[in-house]
Design a protein around this motif. Structure first.
Motif, PDB file in Angstrom:
ATOM      1  N   ARG A   1       0.837  -1.197   0.000  1.00 16.49           N
ATOM      2  CA  ARG A   1       0.000   0.000   0.000  1.00 16.49           C
ATOM      3  C   ARG A   1       0.872   1.248   0.000  1.00 16.49           C
ATOM      4  N   PRO A   2       0.531   2.209  -0.874  1.00 17.15           N
ATOM      5  CA  PRO A   2       1.235   3.491  -0.849  1.00 17.15           C
ATOM      6  C   PRO A   2       0.687   4.374   0.267  1.00 17.15           C
ATOM      7  N   ASP A   3       1.159   5.642   0.293  1.00 20.47           N
ATOM      8  CA  ASP A   3       0.621   6.591   1.258  1.00 20.47           C
ATOM      9  C   ASP A   3      -0.866   6.817   1.022  1.00 20.47           C
ATOM     10  N   ALA A   4      -1.522   7.362   2.035  1.00 18.79           N
ATOM     11  CA  ALA A   4      -2.979   7.512   1.941  1.00 18.79           C
ATOM     12  C   ALA A   4      -3.375   8.455   0.814  1.00 18.79           C
ATOM     13  N   ASP A   5      -2.687   9.608   0.684  1.00 18.03           N
ATOM     14  CA  ASP A   5      -3.029  10.560  -0.381  1.00 18.03           C
ATOM     15  C   ASP A   5      -2.766   9.956  -1.748  1.00 18.03           C
ATOM     16  N   LEU A   6      -1.587   9.323  -1.859  1.00 19.28           N
ATOM     17  CA  LEU A   6      -1.257   8.715  -3.147  1.00 19.28           C
ATOM     18  C   LEU A   6      -2.191   7.553  -3.469  1.00 19.28           C
ATOM     19  N   GLU A   7      -2.609   6.835  -2.455  1.00 20.85           N
ATOM     20  CA  GLU A   7      -3.548   5.731  -2.691  1.00 20.85           C
ATOM     21  C   GLU A   7      -4.896   6.248  -3.185  1.00 20.85           C
ATOM     22  N   ARG A   8      -5.358   7.366  -2.605  1.00 17.60           N
ATOM     23  CA  ARG A   8      -6.610   7.961  -3.097  1.00 17.60           C
ATOM     24  C   ARG A   8      -6.468   8.448  -4.531  1.00 17.60           C
ATOM     25  N   ALA A   9      -5.280   9.000  -4.856  1.00 16.97           N
ATOM     26  CA  ALA A   9      -5.057   9.444  -6.233  1.00 16.97           C
ATOM     27  C   ALA A   9      -5.061   8.273  -7.202  1.00 16.97           C
ATOM     28  N   LEU A  10      -4.450   7.158  -6.768  1.00 14.99           N
ATOM     29  CA  LEU A  10      -4.471   5.975  -7.628  1.00 14.99           C
ATOM     30  C   LEU A  10      -5.864   5.370  -7.731  1.00 14.99           C
ATOM     31  N   GLN A  11      -6.612   5.516  -6.680  1.00 13.49           N
ATOM     32  CA  GLN A  11      -7.971   4.962  -6.708  1.00 13.49           C
ATOM     33  C   GLN A  11      -8.946   5.829  -7.487  1.00 13.49           C
ATOM     34  N   ALA A  12      -8.555   7.088  -7.752  1.00 21.52           N
ATOM     35  CA  ALA A  12      -9.483   8.009  -8.421  1.00 21.52           C
ATOM     36  C   ALA A  12      -9.927   7.514  -9.792  1.00 21.52           C
TER      37      ALA A  12
ATOM     38  N   ALA B   1     -10.048   4.486 -11.009  1.00 18.57           N
ATOM     39  CA  ALA B   1     -10.936   3.329 -10.836  1.00 18.57           C
ATOM     40  C   ALA B   1     -12.280   3.760 -10.270  1.00 18.57           C
ATOM     41  N   ARG B   2     -12.244   4.678  -9.307  1.00 18.63           N
ATOM     42  CA  ARG B   2     -13.505   5.165  -8.763  1.00 18.63           C
ATOM     43  C   ARG B   2     -14.315   5.908  -9.818  1.00 18.63           C
ATOM     44  N   GLU B   3     -13.562   6.667 -10.674  1.00 13.08           N
ATOM     45  CA  GLU B   3     -14.276   7.365 -11.741  1.00 13.08           C
ATOM     46  C   GLU B   3     -14.935   6.383 -12.700  1.00 13.08           C
ATOM     47  N   ARG B   4     -14.186   5.326 -13.031  1.00 13.87           N
ATOM     48  CA  ARG B   4     -14.788   4.314 -13.904  1.00 13.87           C
ATOM     49  C   ARG B   4     -15.986   3.642 -13.241  1.00 13.87           C
ATOM     50  N   VAL B   5     -15.821   3.345 -11.955  1.00 20.22           N
ATOM     51  CA  VAL B   5     -16.944   2.737 -11.231  1.00 20.22           C
ATOM     52  C   VAL B   5     -18.118   3.694 -11.162  1.00 20.22           C
ATOM     53  N   GLN B   6     -17.798   5.007 -10.939  1.00 18.90           N
ATOM     54  CA  GLN B   6     -18.872   5.990 -10.883  1.00 18.90           C
ATOM     55  C   GLN B   6     -19.562   6.131 -12.232  1.00 18.90           C
ATOM     56  N   GLN B   7     -18.737   6.116 -13.300  1.00 17.75           N
ATOM     57  CA  GLN B   7     -19.329   6.174 -14.632  1.00 17.75           C
ATOM     58  C   GLN B   7     -20.208   4.956 -14.908  1.00 17.75           C
ATOM     59  N   ALA B   8     -19.699   3.794 -14.487  1.00 15.81           N
ATOM     60  CA  ALA B   8     -20.521   2.586 -14.661  1.00 15.81           C
ATOM     61  C   ALA B   8     -21.803   2.685 -13.839  1.00 15.81           C
ATOM     62  N   ALA B   9     -21.671   3.252 -12.609  1.00 10.94           N
ATOM     63  CA  ALA B   9     -22.873   3.419 -11.779  1.00 10.94           C
ATOM     64  C   ALA B   9     -23.832   4.425 -12.411  1.00 10.94           C
ATOM     65  N   ASP B  10     -23.254   5.532 -12.962  1.00  7.84           N
ATOM     66  CA  ASP B  10     -24.123   6.508 -13.637  1.00  7.84           C
ATOM     67  C   ASP B  10     -24.794   5.895 -14.854  1.00  7.84           C
ATOM     68  N   ALA B  11     -23.980   5.112 -15.614  1.00  6.10           N
ATOM     69  CA  ALA B  11     -24.572   4.461 -16.790  1.00  6.10           C
ATOM     70  C   ALA B  11     -25.688   3.508 -16.372  1.00  6.10           C
ATOM     71  N   ALA B  12     -25.415   2.768 -15.282  1.00  7.70           N
ATOM     72  CA  ALA B  12     -26.466   1.867 -14.781  1.00  7.70           C
ATOM     73  C   ALA B  12     -27.688   2.658 -14.323  1.00  7.70           C
ATOM     74  N   GLY B  13     -27.411   3.817 -13.639  1.00  6.71           N
ATOM     75  CA  GLY B  13     -28.543   4.648 -13.214  1.00  6.71           C
ATOM     76  C   GLY B  13     -29.311   5.214 -14.396  1.00  6.71           C
ATOM     77  N   PHE B  14     -28.568   5.683 -15.423  1.00  5.57           N
ATOM     78  CA  PHE B  14     -29.240   6.197 -16.622  1.00  5.57           C
ATOM     79  C   PHE B  14     -30.029   5.086 -17.311  1.00  5.57           C
ATOM     80  N   GLU B  15     -29.407   3.919 -17.378  1.00  4.52           N
ATOM     81  CA  GLU B  15     -30.108   2.798 -18.009  1.00  4.52           C
ATOM     82  C   GLU B  15     -31.356   2.420 -17.216  1.00  4.52           C
ATOM     83  N   ARG B  16     -31.199   2.451 -15.877  1.00  9.66           N
ATOM     84  CA  ARG B  16     -32.361   2.131 -15.053  1.00  9.66           C
ATOM     85  C   ARG B  16     -33.460   3.175 -15.226  1.00  9.66           C
ATOM     86  N   ARG B  17     -33.041   4.463 -15.276  1.00  9.68           N
ATOM     87  CA  ARG B  17     -34.037   5.509 -15.483  1.00  9.68           C
ATOM     88  C   ARG B  17     -34.664   5.402 -16.866  1.00  9.68           C
ATOM     89  N   ALA B  18     -33.803   5.104 -17.883  1.00  3.93           N
ATOM     90  CA  ALA B  18     -34.358   4.928 -19.233  1.00  3.93           C
ATOM     91  C   ALA B  18     -35.324   3.753 -19.268  1.00  3.93           C
TER      92      ALA B  18
END
Length: 377
Positions: free
Chosen positions: A172-183, A185-202
Motif C-alpha cells: 500500500r502506498p501513502d494515503a493521499d497517493l492511494e486515493r489518487a491511484l484509486q481516483a 478506478a472510482r471514476e470508472r466505477v462511478q461512470q458505470a454506476a451513472d450508466a447503470a442509473g441512466f439505463e435504469r431511469r431509461a
C-alpha cells in the motif's frame, strides 16, 4: 516454557511434545529430545529449551519504488526450527532451572533475522518497479522473491531454521497517493454506476411509456366498446320504438276496426229500430185510422192530462164554466159513426171516477163552487 517442580535438593522438569530440551551437566549432555521429563539438580544442570512447532511471524516494513514513492509491505513468514541442537548452539535458548523461563529473547533475535532478510529481498524487488506496477503485480513478485531469498539464506540454514512459506498480504502506498491511484478506478466505477442509473431511469421511462400506452390503448378500447354500446343501445331503442309504433298501429287498426264494426252494428240496430218504430207507428196509425173521432179526442185529452203537473186545488167559478161551455158549444164535434153527436157521458175507460180516479184530476168530485181537485201529495 517448560514446567519445573522444585524439591529440597532436586527438581523435576517436564516438557511438551513441541518443546525440545537439552540437559547438560559439566559440559556433557545428559538428556536431549522433545517432550522429556526428568529429575535434575539445579546447581549442576544447564538447561536449553527450543520450540520445534511451526510459527507465524508478521512482517511490516517500508520500501521505495523506482519512481521514488513510499510503500508499505505487509505479510507473514511461516518458519520452524528443524535442527534444535544447532539452534541451541547459535542462539541463546538457555532456561533458568528454578523458573523454567528463557534467560534471554532468542525468538526475538530470530524474528529480527527473518524480518531483515525478507525486507532486503522485498526492497530489491520493488526498487525495480513503479508504484502502479508494485500495487498491481508486485504481490506475486515480492512473495516469490522473498520466499526464494529466505530459503537460500545461509544464516538461517546455519541456525537450523527452515522457512515453510511466505504470504504478502498487501503493498500500500501513502494515503493521499492511494486515493489518487484509486481516483481513475472510482471514476470508472462511478461512470458505470451513472450508466447503470441512466439505463435504469431509461428503462423506468420506457416502462412508464409502455404503461401509459397500455392505458391509452385501454381507454381507446373502452371508448370503442362504449361507442358500440351506444350504437347497440340506439338500435335497441329504435327497434323498441318501431315495435311500439307497430303495436300502436295494430292497436289503432284494431280499435278502428272495432269502432267500424260497432258503428256498423249501431247503424244496423238503428235501422232495425227505426224500421220497427216505423212499423209500430204504421200499425198505430192504422189502428187510429178507423177509430171514432170522439175516442181519438178522449185519448188526446187523456195523454194531455197525463203530462199536466199535479194540481193541488182547482176552483171553477160559474163565469169560467159558462165561458167554457159557450166555447164548447161553438165547437161542433165530428159526427159519430152513425152521423149523430157523440155522447158526452160515454163510459170512462178508467172507471166512474174519471181519468185520474179519486186523486182529484178532471172527472173528480164536486166542491161547493164547482168541481174541486184535491192534492194529496
Amino acid at each position: 516454557m517448560v514446567h519445573i517442580q522444585r524439591r529440597p535438593f532436586v527438581s523435576h522438569l517436564r516438557a511438551d511434545p513441541v518443546q525440545w530440551v537439552r540437559h547438560q551437566r559439566s559440559g556433557a549432555v545428559v538428556h536431549e529430545g522433545p517432550g522429556l521429563a526428568f529429575w535434575f539438580r539445579p546447581l549442576t544442570a544447564a538447561l536449553s529449551e527450543v520450540p520445534i512447532d511451526d510459527r507465524e511471524l508478521p512482517v511490516l516494513f517500508h520500501v521505495r519504488t523506482r519512481d521514488f514513492q513510499d510503500a508499505t509491505v505487509q505479510g507473514t513468514v511461516t518458519y520452524r526450527i528443524t535442527d534444535p541442537g544447532v539452534a541451541a548452539t547459535r542462539l541463546d535458548f538457555g532456561v533458568d532451572p528454578s523458573s523454567g523461563q528463557w534467560r534471554s529473547t532468542p525468538l526475538d533475535q530470530l524474528a529480527s533475522l527473518l524480518t531483515e532478510s525478507a525486507q532486503q529481498h522485498a526492497v530489491d524487488t520493488l526498487a525495480a518497479l513503479d508504484l502502479t506496477e508494485a500495487v498491481t503485480r508486485g504481490l506475486t513478485e515480492v512473495r516469490t522473491r522473498v520466499a526464494a531469498g529466505l530459503s537460500e539464506d545461509a544464516r538461517l540454514s546455519d541456525s537450523g531454521v527452515s522457512v515453510l512459506g511466505v504470504r504478502i498480504t498487501s503493498i500500500r502506498p501513502d494515503a493521499d497517493l492511494e486515493r489518487a491511484l484509486q481516483a481513475p478506478a472510482r471514476e470508472r466505477v462511478q461512470q458505470a454506476a451513472d450508466a447503470a442509473g441512466f439505463e435504469r431511469r431509461a428503462l423506468a421511462v420506457e416502462r412508464e411509456r409502455a404503461i401509459a400506452e397500455n392505458e391509452l390503448q385501454n381507454q381507446i378500447e373502452l371508448a370503442r366498446r362504449e361507442e358500440q354500446l351506444v350504437e347497440r343501445k340506439g338500435l335497441n331503442d329504435r327497434r323498441r320504438a318501431e315495435e311500439a309504433a307497430a303495436a300502436a298501429r295494430i292497436e289503432s287498426e284494431a280499435r278502428a276496426e272495432r269502432d267500424r264494426l260497432a258503428a256498423a252494428t249501431a247503424a244496423e240496430n238503428r235501422r232495425m229500430l227505426g224500421a220497427a218504430e216505423a212499423e209500430a207507428h204504421a200499425a198505430h196509425v192504422a189502428a187510429y185510422a178507423n177509430a171514432d173521432p170522439a175516442v181519438l179526442l178522449a185519448l188526446a185529452a187523456q195523454e194531455l192530462a197525463e203530462r199536466f203537473p199535479d194540481i193541488g186545488t182547482l176552483n171553477i167559478t160559474p163565469d169560467l164554466l159558462s165561458g167554457a161551455l159557450a166555447r164548447l158549444g161553438e165547437v161542433r164535434p165530428p159526427s159519430g159513426p152513425d152521423g149523430g153527436t157523440p155522447a158526452l157521458n160515454a163510459p170512462n175507460p178508467r172507471g166512474p171516477q174519471g181519468p185520474r180516479g179519486a186523486r182529484g184530476r178532471p172527472g173528480g168530485g164536486q166542491g161547493p163552487q164547482g168541481p174541486i181537485v184535491q192534492d194529496h201529495t
